[in-house]
Design an enzyme around this catalytic site. Structure first.
Site, PDB file in Angstrom:
ATOM      1  CB  ALA A 115      41.701 -45.667  25.587  1.00 22.21           C
ATOM      2  CB  ALA A 116      36.774 -43.594  26.326  1.00 23.66           C
ATOM      3  N   PRO A 117      35.985 -45.951  28.438  1.00 23.20           N
ATOM      4  CG  PRO A 117      34.589 -46.624  30.208  1.00 23.20           C
ATOM      5  CD  PRO A 117      34.947 -46.963  28.778  1.00 23.20           C
ATOM      6  N   GLY A 118      38.185 -46.211  30.079  1.00 21.88           N
ATOM      7  CA  GLY A 118      39.459 -46.333  30.777  1.00 21.88           C
ATOM      8  C   GLY A 118      39.620 -47.552  31.659  1.00 21.88           C
ATOM      9  CB  SER A 119      37.500 -50.468  32.522  1.00 24.03           C
ATOM     10  OG  SER A 119      37.170 -50.828  31.192  1.00 24.03           O
ATOM     11  CE  LYS A 120      38.090 -54.468  27.891  1.00 24.54           C
ATOM     12  NZ  LYS A 120      36.890 -53.649  28.249  1.00 24.54           N
ATOM     13  CG  ASP A 183      37.698 -53.735  24.540  1.00 25.11           C
ATOM     14  OD1 ASP A 183      37.394 -54.937  24.453  1.00 25.11           O
ATOM     15  OD2 ASP A 183      37.010 -52.900  25.145  1.00 25.11           O
ATOM     16  CB  CYS A 236      31.627 -56.582  25.436  1.00 27.90           C
ATOM     17  SG  CYS A 236      30.954 -55.035  24.801  1.00 27.90           S
TER      18      CYS A 236
END
Length: 475
Positions: A115-120, A183, A236
């Site tokens: 999860a980090a840094p939290g954009s998604k 991700d 990415c």
């Protein structure tokens, strides 16, 4: 200036060809384009108008209502009052795609495995209208700090934060989630324009090592998904080892199928060959986002559905339960909620939308339908409502004020621009505010936090974690 390494050049030339390499080098040497995502809970037109006061100019991205390209003001867009209050998130255009493809609803039990840094994670929370159940997992304690920081900025009321190895989460959850985002950590060939240091260390052996970890993460996700549950796998990077090869491995061994999906930006089909080996033809349903096609970053996205049961892993022994969720009707929380309701004239029925956790006098609240598992497994669930003081009164937290303040009719104070700077610095506004006690603080009619009024003046209660941000103020 960092140059594109021969390791990367040779890999791209060998696997994608000369034309692709030329476009990749041009992309690497071009200027990074910045984008932002406006919170779904905010009025886009009003926010764009507010940002214009700073000299920031945006242009809308077709087919993604919340996405905007930053045309002017890239150097200040991360310093505005609106940014500090979580009204928008700076995020690359391509990075917005995986969450949109997963598209969880508020009744979906959803997991973000890395999860980090939290954009998604913040995007998933907003897609769920900040309701229901979202579990955000992160292995790194340092990166978790940024995750919680960003969740706090948007007042994520449907999110619980876990700290664990994603590969091992299937020992806690079995056949549990409706939607899962993987991700995965990757070798970052799609973001070298922004992170040029990737060129210093990248080689195919590192990509192959990461591939093994990515397979383990995806297998764990399959085991945790319900039959019929959907999984989005994204990276990415552009390497085949970390993308098509990973998906091909699970297609051959686990009960999953690839789903077709449309993207709001340009993309190409995934590859069906790897190192001379023919892969599953279904991989054409995966999508590659090329950075030069969209003036953003390179991404790979695959969407899978679980078609049958998987064998459950041996479960962890559950931790001892020390805490439980408290409903608004229970006496141990009701008295505090009634005091808050009366002090700020917030209708009591607002508190019926949440359930509560009291951890040694710090009270947290989360959507009433949250169902992410045992409390003790989590670092944090929901957002902070407040802390119980020595007088046995609940002093509400800034995050709670920002969430509940629009319903408040009493003990709200409006401050001006000069006072705003004092407030964000954690200082005291030397002015009389009666009656004494806690206040909800507004600026330009929007709630920004809480403060305590006394004979000294109005003492800021803006959280220390947010005071570290550089803030510029509107003209």
């Amino acid at each position: 200036m960092i140059e594109l390494s021969s390791n990367i050049k040779n890999y791209i030339l060998e696997n994608f060809g000369e034309d692709y390499l030329q476009k990749y080098q041009d992309y690497f040497n071009s200027n990074y384009k910045s984008y932002l995502r406006i919170s779904r809970s905010k009025n886009s037109d009003s926010l764009i108008s507010s940002l214009h006061e700073y000299g920031i100019e945006l242009s809308a991205i077709p087919n993604i209502p919340e996405a905007y390209k930053i045309n002017v003001g890239e150097n200040i867009v991360g310093k505005t009052l609106e940014f500090v209050l979580g009204q928008y998130y700076i995020q690359s255009l391509s990075s917005m795609i995986p969450a949109l493809v997963l598209n969880p609803a508020e009744n979906d039990v959803t997991l973000d495995m890395c999860a980090a840094p939290g954009s998604k994670t913040t995007q998933l929370s907003e897609l769920m209208n900040n309701r229901g159940t979202l579990v955000a997992n992160e292995i790194s304690l340092e990166r978790m700090k940024s995750l919680i920081f960003n969740l706090d900025k948007i007042n994520a009321m449907n999110t619980g934060v876990l700290k664990g190895k994603g590969e091992l989460l299937s020992k806690i959850y079995d056949n549990y989630f409706d939607k899962i985002l993987v991700d995965a950590p990757c070798s970052a060939l799609g973001i070298v324009q922004k992170k040029g240091e990737v060129s210093n260390w990248w080689d195919v052996k590192k990509a192959e090592a990461l591939s093994e970890q990515q397979i383990r993460l995806l297998v764990a996700a399959i085991k945790m998904a319900k039959v019929g549950g959907e999984i989005v796998y994204s990276t990415c990077t552009l390497s085949l080892e970390e993308n098509e090869y990973v998906v091909n491995k699970v297609l051959n061994k686990y009960p999953v199928e690839l789903l077709e999906f449309d993207l709001p930006i340009k993309s190409i089909d995934g590859f069906t060959k790897y190192a001379g080996e023919h892969l599953n033809d279904e991989l054409k349903k995966t999508r590659r986002i090329l950075p030069w096609d969209n003036h953003s970053e390179g991404f790979f996205v695959a969407k899978l559905v679980k078609t049958d049961d998987t064998e459950a892993n041996q479960k962890y022994s559950p931790k001892e339960k020390k805490h439980e969720f408290i409903r608004h009707t229970q006496p141990k929380i009701q008295i505090y909620l009634k005091e808050i309701s009366e002090r700020f004239a917030i209708p009591y029925q607002v508190f019926e939308n949440y359930k509560y956790i009291n951890k040694n006098g710090d009270v947290y609240f989360v959507d009433r339908n949250w169902n992410g598992g045992i409390i003790e497994n989590f670092m944090r669930i929901g957002s902070k409502l407040g802390s119980i003081d020595k007088r046995d009164k609940l002093q509400i937290h800034t995050a709670a004020a920002q969430l509940l303040g629009s319903s408040a009719q009493n003990n709200c104070v409006e401050i001006d621009k000069e006072e705003l700077e004092i407030y964000f610095g954690g200082g005291i506004i030397r002015k009389e505010f009666m009656p004494f006690g806690q206040k909800i603080v507004l600026y330009r009619n929007q709630v920004i936090g809480t403060a305590s009024a006394s004979s000294e003046g109005l003492k800021s209660q803006f959280p220390r974690a947010f005071r570290t941000q550089e803030i510029i103020f509107p003209k």
